[in-house]
Scaffold this motif. Structure first.
Motif, PDB file in Angstrom:
ATOM      1  N   LEU A  74     -21.794  10.012  57.768  1.00 45.44           N
ATOM      2  CA  LEU A  74     -20.659  10.879  58.050  1.00 45.44           C
ATOM      3  C   LEU A  74     -19.462  10.330  57.278  1.00 45.44           C
ATOM      4  CD1 LEU A  74     -22.736  11.126  60.452  1.00 45.44           C
ATOM      5  CD2 LEU A  74     -20.790  11.817  61.872  1.00 45.44           C
ATOM      6  N   PHE A 102     -14.438  16.842  55.677  1.00 41.41           N
ATOM      7  CA  PHE A 102     -15.436  16.057  56.400  1.00 41.41           C
ATOM      8  C   PHE A 102     -16.792  16.468  55.826  1.00 41.41           C
ATOM      9  CE2 PHE A 102     -18.129  16.020  60.448  1.00 41.41           C
ATOM     10  CZ  PHE A 102     -18.449  14.678  60.340  1.00 41.41           C
ATOM     11  N   CYS A 141     -17.120   9.542  65.586  1.00 42.82           N
ATOM     12  CA  CYS A 141     -18.179  10.247  64.866  1.00 42.82           C
ATOM     13  C   CYS A 141     -19.365  10.441  65.814  1.00 42.82           C
ATOM     14  CB  CYS A 141     -18.664   9.424  63.673  1.00 42.82           C
ATOM     15  SG  CYS A 141     -17.488   9.257  62.336  1.00 42.82           S
ATOM     16  N   ALA A 181     -14.781   6.204  64.241  1.00 43.59           N
ATOM     17  CA  ALA A 181     -14.705   6.494  62.810  1.00 43.59           C
ATOM     18  C   ALA A 181     -13.869   5.416  62.138  1.00 43.59           C
ATOM     19  CB  ALA A 181     -14.076   7.869  62.595  1.00 43.59           C
ATOM     20  N   CYS A 225     -19.414   5.550  60.016  1.00 45.89           N
ATOM     21  CA  CYS A 225     -20.102   4.892  61.142  1.00 45.89           C
ATOM     22  C   CYS A 225     -21.466   4.371  60.718  1.00 45.89           C
ATOM     23  CB  CYS A 225     -20.219   5.828  62.340  1.00 45.89           C
ATOM     24  SG  CYS A 225     -21.070   7.381  62.013  1.00 45.89           S
ATOM     25  N   ALA A 268     -23.379  17.274  63.277  1.00 41.02           N
ATOM     26  CA  ALA A 268     -22.518  16.107  63.094  1.00 41.02           C
ATOM     27  C   ALA A 268     -21.069  16.522  63.280  1.00 41.02           C
ATOM     28  CB  ALA A 268     -22.727  15.507  61.711  1.00 41.02           C
ATOM     29  N   LEU A 283     -16.789  15.152  63.743  1.00 42.07           N
ATOM     30  CA  LEU A 283     -15.682  14.204  63.751  1.00 42.07           C
ATOM     31  C   LEU A 283     -14.647  14.803  64.674  1.00 42.07           C
ATOM     32  CD1 LEU A 283     -14.278  11.658  62.542  1.00 42.07           C
ATOM     33  CD2 LEU A 283     -13.334  13.172  60.776  1.00 42.07           C
TER      34      LEU A 283
END
Length: 244
Positions: free
Chosen positions: A88, A117, A164, A178, A215, A228, A230
């Motif tokens: 990520l 992201f 994350c 993160a 991460c 996924a 953030l």
């Protein structure tokens, strides 16, 4: 005697059939590793959609091209293979070409057209992975398998207090703070912009540049729906499909 395939040729085959190869007869220098990267890109028939840049300990700034043929926008589909993992990340999109040479952080920020992201798709094609001699690992594009571009995030985003998270069919893969490896998402790019020792054309307008996992490496143990996130932004969804 039948000539053995070159290291680059074996890496190309490993990309195509999912195998892992021994890091034998590989490049002995960083410059030769960049030559391998360029040859592999040409064999894939791909342009450069962007760059994975890094500051590994003891190596200085290095980079690997993100082939346009495997750089996509979320939601995405990906084929699962043994050893598939994700990272990520925060990436930037360049608004103008950056010629090689020193650049200040402020001038680099001014050259950026947007922040996102994203998810790097990772797969080692070397049996010894990142423990291989570094020029071999670099020739293998730092294990990059592709990139999934996700939602926009604010310029120079503050990661403090953000988490994350990633799941596979709802089961947790990771949940962690993160944190960028250098503490600054732009530090590797500032360093690489001055060097640009690649053989693939350098930093160009419109390219995506990603600079490090927030991460760590997150293994994907099998096919399924990867989500996924953030904190504060829309999730990235990747349908990881069984191999044919």
């Amino acid at each position: 005697m039948i000539a053995q395939p070159s290291f680059s040729a074996r890496l190309i085959e490993a990309r195509r059939d999912g195998r892992r190869i021994a890091a034998t007869d590989g490049p002995a220098t960083i410059d030769a590793a960049y030559g391998c990267q360029a040859g592999i890109l040409a064999a894939l028939g791909s342009g450069v959609a962007g760059w994975k840049v890094a500051l590994p300990p003891g190596q200085g700034a290095v980079a690997a091209p993100l082939p346009s043929v495997v750089t996509v926008t979320a939601p995405a589909r990906w084929t699962w293979g043994e050893g598939l993992a994700i990272e990520l990340e925060i990436a930037v999109r360049l608004g103008r070409d950056l010629p090689p040479g020193p650049i200040s952080r402020a001038d680099l920020v001014a050259a950026i057209d947007g922040w996102v992201f994203g998810i790097e798709m990772v797969r080692h094609r070397l049996e010894s992975g990142s423990a291989a001699p570094f020029p071999c690992f670099l020739a293998d594009s730092l294990a990059n398998d592709g990139y999934v571009v996700g939602p926009a995030v604010p310029a120079d985003i503050d990661l403090a207090g953000r988490t994350c998270r990633a799941t596979l069919d709802g089961a947790a893969l990771v949940s962690a703070p993160a944190v960028h490896p250098q503490g600054d998402t732009l530090a590797p790019l500032v360093a690489w912009a001055a060097v640009q020792a690649d053989r693939c054309g350098g930093l160009k307008a419109g390219q995506i540049v990603t600079t490090g996992a927030l991460c760590g490496l997150v293994p994907v143990p099998g096919p399924g729906l990867v989500e996924a996130t953030l904190d504060g932004f829309a999730p990235i969804r990747i349908a990881v499909l069984p191999a044919a």
